[in-house]
Design a protein around this motif. Sequence first.
Motif, PDB file in Angstrom:
ATOM      1  N   SER A  66       0.788  -1.235   0.000  1.00 56.87           N
ATOM      2  CA  SER A  66       0.000   0.000   0.000  1.00 56.87           C
ATOM      3  C   SER A  66       0.820   1.286   0.000  1.00 56.87           C
ATOM      4  O   SER A  66       0.288   2.349   0.270  1.00 56.87           O
ATOM      5  CB  SER A  66      -0.952  -0.009   1.190  1.00 56.87           C
ATOM      6  OG  SER A  66      -0.259  -0.248   2.381  1.00 56.87           O
ATOM      7  N   SER A  67       2.105   1.201  -0.332  1.00 54.09           N
ATOM      8  CA  SER A  67       2.895   2.431  -0.354  1.00 54.09           C
ATOM      9  C   SER A  67       2.876   3.124  -1.712  1.00 54.09           C
ATOM     10  O   SER A  67       3.304   4.263  -1.830  1.00 54.09           O
ATOM     11  CB  SER A  67       4.348   2.147   0.039  1.00 54.09           C
ATOM     12  OG  SER A  67       5.010   1.426  -0.975  1.00 54.09           O
ATOM     13  N   GLN A  68       2.353   2.435  -2.746  1.00 55.32           N
ATOM     14  CA  GLN A  68       2.309   3.050  -4.072  1.00 55.32           C
ATOM     15  C   GLN A  68       1.287   2.345  -4.961  1.00 55.32           C
ATOM     16  O   GLN A  68       0.809   1.266  -4.635  1.00 55.32           O
ATOM     17  CB  GLN A  68       3.687   3.009  -4.721  1.00 55.32           C
ATOM     18  CG  GLN A  68       4.280   1.632  -4.843  1.00 55.32           C
ATOM     19  CD  GLN A  68       5.737   1.681  -5.257  1.00 55.32           C
ATOM     20  OE1 GLN A  68       6.308   2.739  -5.431  1.00 55.32           O
ATOM     21  NE2 GLN A  68       6.350   0.525  -5.416  1.00 55.32           N
ATOM     22  N   GLY A  69       0.960   2.969  -6.051  1.00 59.99           N
ATOM     23  CA  GLY A  69       0.100   2.360  -7.059  1.00 59.99           C
ATOM     24  C   GLY A  69      -1.284   1.977  -6.581  1.00 59.99           C
ATOM     25  O   GLY A  69      -1.940   2.702  -5.825  1.00 59.99           O
ATOM     26  N   ILE A  75      -5.049  -0.935   7.726  1.00 59.21           N
ATOM     27  CA  ILE A  75      -3.708  -1.316   8.134  1.00 59.21           C
ATOM     28  C   ILE A  75      -2.859  -1.239   6.876  1.00 59.21           C
ATOM     29  O   ILE A  75      -3.094  -1.961   5.910  1.00 59.21           O
ATOM     30  CB  ILE A  75      -3.669  -2.736   8.730  1.00 59.21           C
ATOM     31  CG1 ILE A  75      -4.581  -2.817   9.951  1.00 59.21           C
ATOM     32  CG2 ILE A  75      -2.232  -3.130   9.075  1.00 59.21           C
ATOM     33  CD1 ILE A  75      -4.788  -4.211  10.471  1.00 59.21           C
ATOM     34  N   VAL A  76      -1.900  -0.315   6.882  1.00 58.30           N
ATOM     35  CA  VAL A  76      -1.045  -0.060   5.728  1.00 58.30           C
ATOM     36  C   VAL A  76       0.242  -0.857   5.897  1.00 58.30           C
ATOM     37  O   VAL A  76       0.933  -0.692   6.896  1.00 58.30           O
ATOM     38  CB  VAL A  76      -0.722   1.455   5.638  1.00 58.30           C
ATOM     39  CG1 VAL A  76       0.197   1.738   4.483  1.00 58.30           C
ATOM     40  CG2 VAL A  76      -2.006   2.259   5.510  1.00 58.30           C
ATOM     41  N   LYS A 104       7.861   5.839   2.409  1.00 57.21           N
ATOM     42  CA  LYS A 104       6.716   5.728   1.487  1.00 57.21           C
ATOM     43  C   LYS A 104       5.454   5.326   2.244  1.00 57.21           C
ATOM     44  O   LYS A 104       4.380   5.851   1.998  1.00 57.21           O
ATOM     45  CB  LYS A 104       7.009   4.718   0.382  1.00 57.21           C
ATOM     46  CG  LYS A 104       7.975   5.206  -0.654  1.00 57.21           C
ATOM     47  CD  LYS A 104       8.129   4.152  -1.735  1.00 57.21           C
ATOM     48  CE  LYS A 104       9.085   4.607  -2.814  1.00 57.21           C
ATOM     49  NZ  LYS A 104       9.210   3.597  -3.877  1.00 57.21           N
ATOM     50  N   VAL A 105       5.598   4.368   3.148  1.00 61.60           N
ATOM     51  CA  VAL A 105       4.449   3.924   3.943  1.00 61.60           C
ATOM     52  C   VAL A 105       3.945   5.070   4.806  1.00 61.60           C
ATOM     53  O   VAL A 105       2.742   5.311   4.908  1.00 61.60           O
ATOM     54  CB  VAL A 105       4.807   2.687   4.794  1.00 61.60           C
ATOM     55  CG1 VAL A 105       3.701   2.355   5.768  1.00 61.60           C
ATOM     56  CG2 VAL A 105       5.096   1.495   3.895  1.00 61.60           C
ATOM     57  N   ASN A 106       4.868   5.805   5.411  1.00 62.24           N
ATOM     58  CA  ASN A 106       4.470   6.923   6.266  1.00 62.24           C
ATOM     59  C   ASN A 106       3.771   8.023   5.485  1.00 62.24           C
ATOM     60  O   ASN A 106       2.912   8.709   6.042  1.00 62.24           O
ATOM     61  CB  ASN A 106       5.677   7.476   7.017  1.00 62.24           C
ATOM     62  CG  ASN A 106       6.103   6.566   8.143  1.00 62.24           C
ATOM     63  OD1 ASN A 106       5.338   5.750   8.629  1.00 62.24           O
ATOM     64  ND2 ASN A 106       7.348   6.685   8.538  1.00 62.24           N
ATOM     65  N   SER A 107       4.092   8.194   4.215  1.00 59.77           N
ATOM     66  CA  SER A 107       3.392   9.204   3.418  1.00 59.77           C
ATOM     67  C   SER A 107       1.935   8.812   3.204  1.00 59.77           C
ATOM     68  O   SER A 107       1.047   9.665   3.228  1.00 59.77           O
ATOM     69  CB  SER A 107       4.099   9.449   2.079  1.00 59.77           C
ATOM     70  OG  SER A 107       3.901   8.383   1.190  1.00 59.77           O
TER      71      SER A 107
END
Length: 64
Positions: free
Chosen positions: A14-17, A34-35, A43-46
């Motif tokens: 879940s950090s991109q796309g 839940i990421v 990236k996850v924190n963004s």
Amino acid sequence: MKRNKAKIALVTGSSQGLGKNTALALAKKGVGVIVTDRSSEAKVNSVVSAIAYGGHSPIAETDE
């Protein structure tokens, strides 16, 4: 017995796309998210920040 109607989704990658868009869309609908990703913590924190900015409380996890 009353059934709990709270919903939580585990979104992997879940950090991109597609994963990121799915996590954001679910959070917008009020689903707890839940990421998680094997990518960088930044990236996850963004994604977590974007969800929190919308007024929700996500949970983040990385392999880093």
